[in-house]
Design an enzyme around this catalytic site. Structure first.
Site, PDB file in Angstrom:
ATOM      1  CB  SER A  80      -0.942   0.018   1.210  1.00 15.38           C
ATOM      2  OG  SER A  80      -0.217  -0.122   2.419  1.00 15.38           O
ATOM      3  CG  ASP A 135      -4.140   5.293   7.084  1.00 13.47           C
ATOM      4  OD1 ASP A 135      -2.927   5.234   7.399  1.00 13.47           O
ATOM      5  OD2 ASP A 135      -4.622   4.626   6.151  1.00 13.47           O
ATOM      6  CG  HIS A 183      -1.240   3.785   4.427  1.00  9.92           C
ATOM      7  ND1 HIS A 183      -2.453   3.326   4.898  1.00  9.92           N
ATOM      8  CD2 HIS A 183      -0.631   2.735   3.844  1.00  9.92           C
ATOM      9  CE1 HIS A 183      -2.576   2.039   4.596  1.00  9.92           C
ATOM     10  NE2 HIS A 183      -1.483   1.656   3.969  1.00  9.92           N
TER      11      HIS A 183
END
Length: 380
Positions: free
Chosen positions: A42, A348, A351
């Site tokens: 991610s 978050d 990230h």
């Protein structure tokens, strides 16, 4: 004459400032890199896992794209700033079939991806069903199928969204993966067991690089893993720690030490890969040092508390992830974003924010954190 040569070299390496949106991204004199093929998790996923499962929810994407754009971030990722610096478009995710163009590369990264295959489900722990070896297999299929279609096309318009076959060997192959292997290890193993597993993880990574080399890849830009012990989603759960559990910045010391051991072995393996792949240019990028440097000097760099989470609710053992709603003691809580994401390092809890990604990208693009110390434009 020697002075003139030095001046010319200096001019070629002086960074240009290219204004993109509301940020300024470091752009060096472009080389001849026509495409990027990215592999990862991610940290560099531009829409793969969102296409495979569920789309990102607002407020993701609010800062730059002004809508969810398949990224676990309020805006752009480091891979987006890499594309900007090479004057290439943002990468379309390989798994995304709508509105995509692969003329200048493709992104095979998916959120939750690991180097090693894991016996876990996306629905259980968020582990991607597309580990690195599957991402490489996707690339092999992509290369074969797009080459066939390109050669069969009899009109320029039919080729406009396909990569030129000759560009595969000229492209830059980027990697940002390994963090989730450590995350799984922290959850399933003791620290000793995880340390013992690192050689196998690194070996699997090297096998992927070699397979791409056999397919014609020649230029590699490899990020090591970041300071996982500094992720706010981890540190926020630490209550009354024993002396020495946290380092001087407030990060979980043991987790960062394992990340550093992973990076040490990765760098050693990259050194060996240079000998094993004589026609390749392999650049190792110390993303750990860049990220830890930002965390340790957050306020000096214009950020607030490095452990503040912009989007999400994580209190009293209750986790409501970014963009979600939940009922807590009879009260509905919406985990929206903070007032000013540009002042926060963590988007978050896991990230990084666009502002942090922008800062990190500007540190690494000029080669300051690379081995060998060359800018990304000269990595081919």
């Amino acid at each position: 004459m020697e002075i003139l040569t030095l001046v010319i070299k200096w001019i070629l390496l002086v960074p240009l400032i290219l204004r993109m949106g509301s940020q300024q991204v470091l752009a060096l004199q472009p080389g001849h890199i026509p495409a990027i093929y990215n592999f990862g998790d991610s940290n560099s996923d531009t829409g793969g896992i969102a296409a495979a499962f569920y789309p990102m929810a607002a407020p993701c994407g609010e800062t730059f794209f002004h809508r969810p754009a398949g990224r676990g971030c309020d805006g752009r990722l480091i891979i987006d700033f890499i594309a900007e610096s090479l004057k290439l478009p943002y990468l379309s995710a390989y798994l995304d079939s709508i509105g995509t163009s692969y003329e200048h590369g493709a992104n095979f990264a998916t959120g939750g991806a690991t180097i090693m295959r894991q016996n876990e489900s996306w629905f259980e722990h968020g582990v991607s069903p597309f580990p690195l070896d599957i991402q490489v297999e996707h690339y092999v299929q992509f290369k074969a199928r797009t080459t066939y279609l390109y050669n069969q096309a009899n009109e320029t318009s039919k080729r406009s969204r396909l990569p030129r076959p000759e560009d595969f060997s000229k492209a830059l192959y980027t990697f940002d993966i390994g963090q989730n292997d450590l995350s799984v290890g922290f959850r399933e193993m003791t620290d000793e067991q995880l340390r013992a597993a690192i050689p196998d993880i690194i070996s699997q990574f090297a096998a992927a690089v070699k397979q791409l080399y056999e397919e014609g890849a020649r230029a590699y830009w490899i990020h090591n893993t970041g300071p996982i012990g500094c992720l706010p989603v981890t540190t926020i759960k630490v209550q009354n720690p024993n002396t020495g559990y946290l380092d001087e910045q407030g990060c979980v010391k043991s987790q960062n030490e394992i990340a550093q051991e992973f990076n040490r072995q990765l760098k050693d393996r990259v050194t060996r890969l240079r000998k094993e792949l004589p026609q390749a240019s392999v650049t190792y990028v110390d993303i750990y040092a860049a990220k830890y440097g930002l965390i340790s000097s957050a306020k000096k760099q214009g950020f607030e508390d490095p452990f503040e989470i912009c989007c999400g609710h994580h209190e009293n053992g209750i986790d409501i992830w970014c963009g979600n709603r939940a009922n807590v003691n009879g009260t509905e809580i919406y985990s929206g974003s903070c007032e000013n994401p540009s002042k926060v390092i963590s988007w978050d809890g896991v990230h990084y924010s666009e502002a942090a990604n922008f800062w990190i990208a500007n540190q690494i693009l000029n080669g300051s954190f690379s081995d060998p110390p060359i800018p990304i434009t000269h990595s081919y």
